[in-house]
Each structure stands twice: as C-alpha cells, then as structure tokens.
Scaffold this active site. Sequence first.
Site, PDB file in Angstrom:
ATOM      1  N   GLU A 163      41.178  31.777  44.546  1.00  0.00           N
ATOM      2  CA  GLU A 163      41.513  32.588  43.336  1.00  0.00           C
ATOM      3  C   GLU A 163      39.927  33.241  42.848  1.00  0.00           C
ATOM      4  O   GLU A 163      39.644  33.376  41.493  1.00  0.00           O
ATOM      5  CB  GLU A 163      42.042  31.791  42.054  1.00  0.00           C
TER       6      GLU A 163
HETATM    7  C1  LIG Z   1      43.028  25.853  50.980  1.00  0.00           C
HETATM    8  C2  LIG Z   1      43.016  27.281  50.855  1.00  0.00           C
HETATM    9  C3  LIG Z   1      44.223  27.998  50.617  1.00  0.00           C
HETATM   10  C4  LIG Z   1      43.750  29.559  50.569  1.00  0.00           C
HETATM   11  N1  LIG Z   1      44.878  30.144  50.220  1.00  0.00           N
HETATM   12  C5  LIG Z   1      44.807  31.535  50.404  1.00  0.00           C
HETATM   13  C6  LIG Z   1      45.991  32.295  50.336  1.00  0.00           C
HETATM   14  O1  LIG Z   1      47.107  31.906  50.428  1.00  0.00           O
HETATM   15  N2  LIG Z   1      45.934  33.606  50.400  1.00  0.00           N
HETATM   16  C7  LIG Z   1      44.535  34.320  50.775  1.00  0.00           C
HETATM   17  O2  LIG Z   1      44.596  35.429  50.826  1.00  0.00           O
HETATM   18  N3  LIG Z   1      43.392  33.723  50.588  1.00  0.00           N
HETATM   19  C8  LIG Z   1      43.645  31.990  50.390  1.00  0.00           C
HETATM   20  N4  LIG Z   1      42.448  31.217  50.653  1.00  0.00           N
HETATM   21  C9  LIG Z   1      41.285  31.989  50.808  1.00  0.00           C
HETATM   22  C10 LIG Z   1      40.193  31.877  49.469  1.00  0.00           C
HETATM   23  O3  LIG Z   1      40.552  32.828  48.532  1.00  0.00           O
HETATM   24  C11 LIG Z   1      38.750  32.283  49.794  1.00  0.00           C
HETATM   25  O4  LIG Z   1      38.292  31.087  50.689  1.00  0.00           O
HETATM   26  C12 LIG Z   1      38.152  32.595  48.840  1.00  0.00           C
HETATM   27  O5  LIG Z   1      38.189  33.841  48.163  1.00  0.00           O
HETATM   28  C13 LIG Z   1      36.392  32.406  49.093  1.00  0.00           C
HETATM   29  O6  LIG Z   1      36.108  33.325  50.352  1.00  0.00           O
HETATM   30  P1  LIG Z   1      35.447  32.947  51.499  1.00  0.00           P
HETATM   31  O7  LIG Z   1      35.729  31.651  51.815  1.00  0.00           O
HETATM   32  O8  LIG Z   1      35.382  33.890  52.635  1.00  0.00           O
HETATM   33  O9  LIG Z   1      33.948  32.717  50.955  1.00  0.00           O
HETATM   34  P2  LIG Z   1      32.757  33.592  50.707  1.00  0.00           P
HETATM   35  O10 LIG Z   1      33.215  34.936  49.970  1.00  0.00           O
HETATM   36  O11 LIG Z   1      32.156  33.628  52.138  1.00  0.00           O
HETATM   37  O12 LIG Z   1      31.948  32.855  49.759  1.00  0.00           O
HETATM   38  C14 LIG Z   1      30.841  32.136  50.351  1.00  0.00           C
HETATM   39  C15 LIG Z   1      29.807  31.786  49.094  1.00  0.00           C
HETATM   40  O13 LIG Z   1      29.087  32.991  48.717  1.00  0.00           O
HETATM   41  C16 LIG Z   1      29.420  33.255  47.486  1.00  0.00           C
HETATM   42  N5  LIG Z   1      29.363  34.823  47.270  1.00  0.00           N
HETATM   43  C17 LIG Z   1      30.222  35.517  47.897  1.00  0.00           C
HETATM   44  N6  LIG Z   1      29.922  36.888  47.168  1.00  0.00           N
HETATM   45  C18 LIG Z   1      29.034  36.720  46.507  1.00  0.00           C
HETATM   46  C19 LIG Z   1      28.209  37.546  45.645  1.00  0.00           C
HETATM   47  N7  LIG Z   1      28.358  38.685  45.850  1.00  0.00           N
HETATM   48  N8  LIG Z   1      27.321  37.154  44.820  1.00  0.00           N
HETATM   49  C20 LIG Z   1      27.099  35.896  44.740  1.00  0.00           C
HETATM   50  N9  LIG Z   1      27.628  35.008  45.625  1.00  0.00           N
HETATM   51  C21 LIG Z   1      28.573  35.504  46.468  1.00  0.00           C
HETATM   52  C22 LIG Z   1      30.487  32.590  47.070  1.00  0.00           C
HETATM   53  O14 LIG Z   1      30.787  32.270  45.755  1.00  0.00           O
HETATM   54  C23 LIG Z   1      30.590  31.219  47.916  1.00  0.00           C
HETATM   55  O15 LIG Z   1      29.697  30.218  47.152  1.00  0.00           O
HETATM   56  C24 LIG Z   1      42.505  29.961  50.659  1.00  0.00           C
HETATM   57  C25 LIG Z   1      41.565  29.310  50.778  1.00  0.00           C
HETATM   58  C26 LIG Z   1      41.326  27.781  51.129  1.00  0.00           C
HETATM   59  C27 LIG Z   1      40.411  27.257  51.443  1.00  0.00           C
END
Ligand SMILES: Cc1cc2nc3c(=O)[nH]c(=O)nc-3n(C[C@H](O)[C@H](O)[C@H](O)COP(=O)(O)OP(=O)(O)OC[C@H]3O[C@@H](n4cnc5c(N)ncnc54)[C@H](O)[C@@H]3O)c2cc1C
Lengths: 600, 600
Positions: free
Chosen positions: A410
């Site tokens: 989220e």
């Molecule tokens: C169990 C599970 C269920 C999920 N269910 C769904 C689902 O049903 N539908 C769906 O669409 N998605 C789903 N997700 C995905 C989830 O929404 C994402 O994992 C989440 O939005 C984070 O994105 P990412 O994993 O790519 O992390 P990244 O975006 O790669 O983040 C990695 C780190 O970098 C930081 N970061 C990124 N950008 C910035 C910035 N601009 N400034 C500072 N810090 C930053 C983040 O805070 C984090 O600490 C799910 C994920 C999991 C693990």
Amino acid sequence: MSTANTPAASKDVPPGGAFLFQEVGASPIVTPETFSEEQRMFFRTALQFSHEQMLPQADKIEHKDNVLLRELLRQAGELGLLSVDIPEAYGGTGLDKTTSLLLAEAMGLNGSWSVTFGAHVGIGTLPIVWFGNAAQKAKYLPKLATSEWVAAYALTEQGSGSDALGAKTKAVLSPDGKHWILNGSKLFITNAAFADVFVVFAKVDGDKFTGFIVEKDTPGFTVGPEEHKMGIRGSSTCPLYFEDARVPVENLLGDVGKGHKIAFNILNYGRLKLGAGVLGGMKLQLAQALRFAQERKQFGTPIAHFPLSREKLARMTALIHALESMTYRTSGLVDARLAARDKSAPDYESHLLAAVEEYAIESSIMKVYGSEALWQLVDDAVQLHGGAGYIEEYPVERAYRDARINRIFEGTNEINRMLITGMLLKRAVKGDLPLFAMAGNVAEEMARGEKPQARTNDALAPQEVAAEAAKRLALHGLSLAAQTFGPELEKHQDVLAALTDVVMDAFALDSMVARARQAATDGKLDPVRVALIRTIAFDSTSRIQDRMRRALCSTLKGDALAKELGRLGTLDTFTPYDPAEVRETVMAAVESAGGYPFAA
Amino acid sequence: MSTANTPAASKDVPPGGAFLFQEVGASPIVTPETFSEEQRMFFRTALQFSHEQMLPQADKIEHKDNVLLRELLRQAGELGLLSVDIPEAYGGTGLDKTTSLLLAEAMGLNGSWSVTFGAHVGIGTLPIVWFGNAAQKAKYLPKLATSEWVAAYALTEQGSGSDALGAKTKAVLSPDGKHWILNGSKLFITNAAFADVFVVFAKVDGDKFTGFIVEKDTPGFTVGPEEHKMGIRGSSTCPLYFEDARVPVENLLGDVGKGHKIAFNILNYGRLKLGAGVLGGMKLQLAQALRFAQERKQFGTPIAHFPLSREKLARMTALIHALESMTYRTSGLVDARLAARDKSAPDYESHLLAAVEEYAIESSIMKVYGSEALWQLVDDAVQLHGGAGYIEEYPVERAYRDARINRIFEGTNEINRMLITGMLLKRAVKGDLPLFAMAGNVAEEMARGEKPQARTNDALAPQEVAAEAAKRLALHGLSLAAQTFGPELEKHQDVLAALTDVVMDAFALDSMVARARQAATDGKLDPVRVALIRTIAFDSTSRIQDRMRRALCSTLKGDALAKELGRLGTLDTFTPYDPAEVRETVMAAVESAGGYPFAA
Ligand SMILES: Cc1cc2nc3c(=O)[nH]c(=O)nc-3n(C[C@H](O)[C@H](O)[C@H](O)COP(=O)(O)OP(=O)(O)OC[C@H]3O[C@@H](n4cnc5c(N)ncnc54)[C@H](O)[C@@H]3O)c2cc1C
Ligand SMILES: Cc1cc2nc3c(=O)[nH]c(=O)nc-3n(C[C@H](O)[C@H](O)[C@H](O)COP(=O)(O)OP(=O)(O)OC[C@H]3O[C@@H](n4cnc5c(N)ncnc54)[C@H](O)[C@@H]3O)c2cc1C
C-alpha cells in the site's frame, strides 16, 4: 450513548489536514462511542464470523488452502460481508465507510485472511465499483458480492513498485478493434492463484497508463508460481504473465490514459483501511499476550505481574487506543462529507472519491502509524512469550511475521511519510490550508516564548497543550523548510519524513484528547482514557523534540539554526507523572476486560 | 599500526564497570586497529571458511541438513576453529578471548550456523573446559575439538527459562552408588538432534542444582521432536526426556550443588560472545543491502541515491561501529587481565572465569545492545528491499527472522537490562565501584549547573562531553534510585531498565570516542569515524533524556522531581550538525568499501 454519527451537515465538515490547524475538539468527531446501533451490530456479526468460522481454521489457512479460502469468502458473502462497498443496485449494501472500516477491523484477526479478504473486497472490487461502466458493474459486481468470482489487483511489476506508473506492460488495440493485446508481466499479485477477475494496469501504446479487467481464462494470460513469503503465507502471491493476451475491448476500465486515477484512489482508500485492519490484529494479540502472561509463571510469579511486562501490555493498549481514535475519526469525516448525498445518484461515486481523496493525508497517517503500531505491538507480544514467541505453535510467532508486510505494501512507509507532509505543503501552496499564515503566528509566539494554553482546564489540559505544541512545531518546521528549499524540498526527504512524525503524533494526541473529552460523562473524564493518553504523550513528547531537532538541523545553519534550536524548548511540553500509577490504571482495566478495555 | 594488544600489565587493567567512572580514553583500549597479526590472520581464515564453505550451503542448512552441519563442523575443526577455547593439553589451541570473539564474528554470517557452532564450541564445550576434571577433559575435549563428538547444553525446562534455577529435573544416586538417576525433561535444546554429549542440569535430591555430562546413548535418555521455529530453522532445537536415565557417577560435572556456578559463568561468556556473533551478520547484511540498493532502480534512480535509503545505510554502519568498539574493548579487557597468567597452570581456568565474571556488566551490555542493534539493522535492510524483503528468495528475509532469537536467549533482554544496573549497584554497595561518591559530586555539579568539559579539544569534543554527561546522568539516576528505594529497588524494574539504556549509551559513546582518538594518525581524526560517532550521538542524546525522565518520574515526586527534571537540561548535550553532511561522509566510505569501511 449517541446512536447517530456526528457531524451531520456536510458543510461543516473540516477539510483534510484540518486537525493541524484547528484546536483540539474544534468539531465533534466520530469515535467508537458514537457508533450507531447498526454499525455495532454489523461489527459484532463480522467479528463473530472471524472468531467462529475463520480463526479456528488459521492453521489450515497458513498452509495455503485455497479451497478453504474460497469457502470462507463464500460464507462471508452470505453474511453480507463482501458487499458493504458495492451499491445496492449491483447486489451490494452500499454502507458507510465507518462500517467498511469496522469490517476491515473484524477481518484483521489473521494476516493471511485479512489480506485475502482485503484484496477481494478492496483493491480487487473497488476499481469496478468506482470506475466501471454500467455493463461492467452489472456483469461483475453481483458475482464479486457473493465471491462466486474472486478479484485481484495487478499494479506492481518487477521494475515498478513504488514507482507504480513506471509499469512496462503494454496494451495495443488489435487490428480489428475487438481486443486489447497485453504483453508484459506483473509481480506480487495477491489472490492470483485462485482469482477469477484481475484489474490490470498497462500502458496503451506504451505510454498511456490504463486499467483493464482481465478474466482468468483470457487467452495469453497465465499465473506464475507462488512466492514463498516471510508471512501471510496463507495468502496467494504470484506473478502474472501476459503474452499477446486478448482482452475484449469492453473490458477497458475507465478511460485510456486515466489509469493513475484508479490507482491513486484505490491506494488512498486502502491506506485508510489498513489502519482499521491492523487494529483487529492488535486487539487479538493484546488479549492473547495478556492471557499468556497471566498463565506463565517464572520465579513463582505470573510474568504478567512483573513491571516490565506490565509496561509492555500498557503500551500495547495505548497504541491501540491511539490508532483507533484516529481511524474512526477519519472514516467519520468521509461519511460526514457524503451524508447529504444521494447514494443512487449517478454521480455518487465521484463524490465518494472526492471525499476519500480529501482525507488522503489522514489515510497515509493511518497506513504509517497503523503499520508501525502493529509492528511494535507484535514485537512486544513475542518478547512477552520468551522462547515460546519464537515457536510456530504459538499464534504470536505467525502474527509477528505477518505484521511486517504492512510497512511495505500500500505504498512503503517511506513513500507515505513523504506524501503526508508533501500533500500538506501542496494544499498550503494552493491556498487550501492556512499553513503559512499560521506558521507566521507560531514563529511570533515562539519568539515571545509563548506556550500554547489549554482551553479546557481538566486532567487532560497538559496533553491538550502537548497536542497544540506538536501542531505548532509541525507547522513551523514545514514553513521553515518550504522557505529554505522552495520547490527543492521534495529532495530533502529526511526533513519531510522527520516532520511527518511530528504531524502523526499531533494527530494521535489531538484525536485521543478530543475523544476522551467527548466521552466524558457529566464532565468527568474516564481515568483509563487519561492514563492511555499520558502513555502516548510521554513517548511522543521526546520523539517530537528529536524529530524537530533533526528537521531543523537539516534545514538551517549557523545562527539561524542556533536560534531555532534554542526556541524548541519553549514547546517541549513534557509533563511528569508517575509511570507506575498510569500503568496500573491501564492494567486494571485491561486485566478486568481480558484485553482492550473499550469494546465497540 | 600496533601489532600488540594494549594494555599489557594486568595490574592497570580497569575493573568491570569502570567505563562509567573513568574519563573517555582513561586507559588504552583494544580495538580492531590494535589487533595483532595473529588475530587478523585467524579472523581471515575463519571468515574465508564462512564465505567459501558455509555460506554457499545456506539454503541446504535452512532445510535442517544435520549431516551437512556435522560435515561443516568437521571442516571447521580441521581449520582449528573449534579449539580456540580448549587448552593445548587437551587438543586445543587455548587462544585469547579476542580471537575467540573474532571467530564468533566470522561464524555469524548465517544465523542457523552461528547458533549451531556457538552451542557446540560455547555452551556445550566450555562447561567441560572450565569445570571438568582431568579425566573428563581428557575424554571429551579432544573429540569436541574435532567435532567427532558434538556438544549441547541443557538448562531450560518447560517451567524454567529466565528462572533457570527453578529446574525440576531430579538426580538421585543409585543404590549401588554407580549412577546418577535422572528424571525430568528439558526444552529448546540447541543441537539436540545430533549432539553426542549433553551438559545437563538437574537437582540432586530435588534441591542441589548440579551439572552432569550425559552421552547420547545413555539408557533412559531420549531426544524429542524438532520445534518449528520463526528463524534459525537450520539449527536443531528439541526437548530432552529423562526417564530413570542412568548417568555414570564419573559424569558429575563440578560439585554437587554448584551447578549455578557453571550456568552463570557460561551465560556471562555467552553474552559477551553474542555481541561479536551478531556483528558478523550485521556486516554481511549491510553489504548486501547496499548492493541491492545500488542495483534496484525506481523512478529511474538507484534507490541507494534516495536520502531515506542513505539515512538507513548510514545508521546501519554506525550501529556496527558502536557495537564493534564495545565488543573488542571488552574482550581486550578480559585478555589483559589474563596476560600475565600461565595458561598451563592448574588454576588458570579459575583466573579465566574471574576475568570473564569481572566484565559481566559489559557482557550483558553486549547481549542487549548487540541483539537490538542487529534487530534494527535487519529491519532497515528488509525495508530497503521493499517487497523483495518479504520473499524467501532474498537472504535478508531469513536474516530478519533469524535475528529475533537474540533478544530472547542467553537471558532475555529484560533480564539482562535488570542485571546491568543491578550488578553496578551491587558492586557499588560492596565498595568495588565508587558510585555513591561520584554521584555525590555529580549532584553538586548539576546543582551548580555545571556541564562536563571536554579534555581534548578536537572535533569529538562535543561527543566526549556527551559521553561524560551520559555517565553522570546514569550515576545520578542510580544513586537517587538506590536512596529512594533501598533494597526494594530491584522491584522497580522500569527504573533499572531505563537507567540501563543510559549506561549502554554511555559505554557506546565512550568506546567510540576513545577508539577514534586512539586511531588518529598524527593527531588527525578520521572524518568517517567522527561522522559515525555523531550519528550515534544524535540518537542517544534524545534517548538519554527520555530515559532519565522516565527514571526520575518513577523515583521522585513533587518538588524533588520538579527540581531534578529541571536540572536534566544542564546535561542535555545535544550538538547540532548537518545530517546530510554526516550521512554523506559515512556513505562515501561505505560505498567505496562496498560495505562496512573498517575491515579487520
Ligand atoms: C505479500 C505481498 C503482496 C502484494 N500484493 C500486491 C497486489 O495485490 N497488487 C499489487 O499491485 N502489488 C502488490 N504487492 C506489491 C507491493 O505493493 C510493492 O512491493 C510495494 O509497493 C513496494 O514496491 P517494491 O517492492 O518494488 O519496492 P521498491 O519500490 O523497489 O522499494 C525499495 C525501497 O526503496 C524505497 N524507495 C522507493 N522509491 C523511493 C523514493 N522515491 N524515495 C525514497 N525511497 C524510495 C522504498 O521505500 C523501499 O524502502 C504486494 C507485495 C507483497 C510483498
Ligand atoms: C531457538 C532457541 C534455542 C535455545 N537454545 C537453548 C539451549 O541450547 N539450551 C538451553 O538451556 N536453553 C535454550 N533455549 C532457551 C532460552 O534460553 C529461553 O527460552 C530463555 O531463557 C527464556 O526463557 P523462557 O522461554 O522460559 O521465557 P520466560 O522466562 O518465561 O520469559 C517470558 C517473558 O517474561 C519475562 N520475564 C521472566 N522473568 C522476569 C522477571 N523476573 N522480570 C521481568 N520479566 C521477566 C521475560 O523477559 C520474557 O519477556 C533456547 C530457546 C530457543 C527459542
């Protein structure tokens, strides 16, 4: 006890972010004490389902029993638990948002179930409720309301998580104009293994971010293998693959190039709901940890008698109370905005979206505060269990692993922290919030060494002052940062994040004090509520000073910095009390209730 | 760089707890910069084994491959990694404690392995080294040194964890005087499934707490099923059952009724080692999180470039530096106490035990600070990974689960927090530490509004002052609490725990400042070290004020409280700096090293 929601008139409803500008108790707020009979009854039904149908199956759920999950969804559907956010015209009950949040709370007793349920009724179904056309609503919503069809939501990709709009999945119209041809993949999609209907985002012609409804047997669409996760293991999380997947043109959701509107609105509401969802788990974990601590003896004494155990249990209770006070206050604001609207009017959904969007700041606070409060609470609960907290046999072990996801999905807590102060400043720049004017007053007050004064002279006066001081500090810090960095401020993430912590503490204190005063009978404050607020205030006054120092040190230099740091003490509203007395007041109530003492 | 340990003369070695009474840098301390060539070489060998033999097998280890664990132990034995704490006379190498801790650090790269290894060489083997008679040593130690036999340690029972002496397992002498007959059970015993030799505690005649050596095929002794755990899943954890188990009389360990001496000494050393053990994992996780953050892009930018990511990485580095500085300082003190002793003398072990016991306060600090620093670090590491941090495929997911046990075993952090200030006060009452005299001076200084002065006027002067202020506050708080509560103080756990946090911060600051100054070349401080210390000082000055407020509010009332709270500000040694500048100084070093910048 009142049976109607307050406030009633939509005109008087304070705008989003207003808590930072208005005095404690400026307007009546919705609290568990003001819930209507219908809301209470609904909550009890949902909670009963959770305790009697779902929880006894928790071990089976944990082993990814998708048949069981569908059966539980079906049972929930029969009880009307899947249709709260679906309009009556499409097989739903279209209830208010406070009820929707109470439902999320009741479903929150188990992480895997809560996420499965939430993905279906929330991010899976709502895009169709809010952005579907009449044909789409008629086709999908009645079946989603019973879970004959289960929904999922696919935004994230390998290369785009926080940067949701960076999706690479493409859609092009087929030459005959009958299908959208999707190519690409999605990652981490909840409910994927058994969902029937997927809301999927793809870029039309590679650049216009757009939503689609994809049915499970769409040619060219496949679901990949399950991820193995730290927690919420009972929930399904898989990648999706699109290889020339043929989606009928009538399954375009909303307008081409307007997918971001869907995504952002869904996120706003999801964040608000997250606060309620974690609340259910928090209350259950408190009750279980208390029972464990009462039964477990060491040194011939139940460990629940040791001060360090009681400190934890009291802190857990206070966190629940803080989060609960903020959560229903916010859902109440959304409801109040909509109170005068006709639910069957064709533009109702657009008003609903506007109301949810209005409280996007509060919703992001629910997400961050809620996920961190849960996390701290389950950590305390594990620790209270000693070695048993590390063993799968004890439900707290699972709750600890389940909890961690809430700080990641989220929108990560980093992204949400930046949004909270970012949105405040944007609204201020647009003139919607009087941030700069009020910050000017605050600066003058601080220069004169003036502390805020309590307007009500009761036992909570010091905490009222703490709330007002926190608001002033947040406004002051934001204004200084905006002056110093101008449009570059968004690059100073640490400043935004530090000030967000102050904003969150201000909202928590403000909401708790307002709630306790509203709940006072014959002007007499409930001592348990007072004790809970003191517990939170003790933690937050230290944290606020720390965050303000951080923000100021990152914003100013030299004499200007020294001057501001020097003035910070004026608004250090620490109030001494006897921690043991406060703790015991809380614990007496917790012990007699067998858990959280304010059942809805 | 010096190649010899300092200080050399055992007479000048400061006693346990002295850090709280002496000024920063009062005596030279052992730091990674002062390690001898032998120590460095040993560490490199051990680290190489860990990286090349153990880590590539981490996934297999995770699935509880006991054959593999034994094979890895055998390989470690061949490299001399199992015999550091075993005297030469019994097949060991009898090296110094700094080397033993360096070994623990090197083995700490994987939780399951680290715990398996530690249970064998530490709690399993050491009771025999320290308390075994010549025959027992001759029989067991050479085989333990090669891991032909693997050891385990069985103290905990269903009903007795923190209350270790509350054990119910009984031992009675058989009528023919040839066996001890054991009845009862043990819980959560590491290495149980494949250990050959168990050190077991039981009460002779139901009341005399006593150690025994139990071999795996002892009649009447069985090992129960594996526990399913949150983490360190590759390690074995089982209950043990004794049903008229017949233990030969010659397997009595130490004296009847003296089992507590074994248990407490083993715990002391285990706590000290825990700090080193978690250090290895922390350094690995930092390097991995850094690499992930450099490779992962969002918004077209490596996430390692975002300030909120850099803030986390810098904090992780600072925690490592703080813990490292305290850990080897303490092992150095133990070694210094023993420097003049003849290792082959019959009373060497008793001097060793006395030396370890002397630093029991520091050891408990290692346990609490180390387990919490690791926990914060892996939490940051998970968060940096976003959704990937929640997926088992990424090693950080496992590290997160593994880390949690460290706050529970080797005495819970609650028990250790109470021990730290508890032991300080006990030694003060005995006259071994000048707590009350110094606290008297502090009270006078505070009454006069006097701040401590830096003795060295360099870039670390403000942090020297912060360290001195922390010590004064801790002494003052302890003395007030002792005066107020007298012998009842131990019931005021919250006061003891709050003051422990101040003591820990004092030790961290003191150790870091002393280390940086010692490492200065031509009087020039390394700016990276200065930045790391500023990072820690920023966090701890806020925490210290918070904990002092808590302790005072729990200790005093009315005017006395108001007076003390008012004086607290005098010792608020917060020093402003530009967080971005400090962070970037740290990050430049971390990025160029690909992880922790001070390799041993
Ligand atoms: C169990 C599970 C269920 C999920 N269910 C769904 C689902 O049903 N539908 C769906 O669409 N998605 C789903 N997700 C995905 C989830 O929404 C994402 O994992 C989440 O939005 C984070 O994105 P990412 O994993 O790519 O992390 P990244 O975006 O790669 O983040 C990695 C780190 O970098 C930081 N970061 C990124 N950008 C910035 C910035 N601009 N400034 C500072 N810090 C930053 C983040 O805070 C984090 O600490 C799910 C994920 C999991 C693990
Ligand atoms: C994976 C694992 C491996 C282990 N390996 C071994 C091993 O090899 N050998 C062995 O002997 N044991 C082992 N243990 C046991 C471990 O040492 C105990 O779990 C630990 O000492 C805590 O005891 P407990 O579990 O009984 O918790 P309890 O003592 O019941 O503690 C429960 C809670 O009460 C608190 N508490 C208890 N007493 C007090 C007090 N007086 N004041 C305030 N708070 C209090 C604790 O801090 C904790 O929060 C292992 C445990 C685990 C989980």
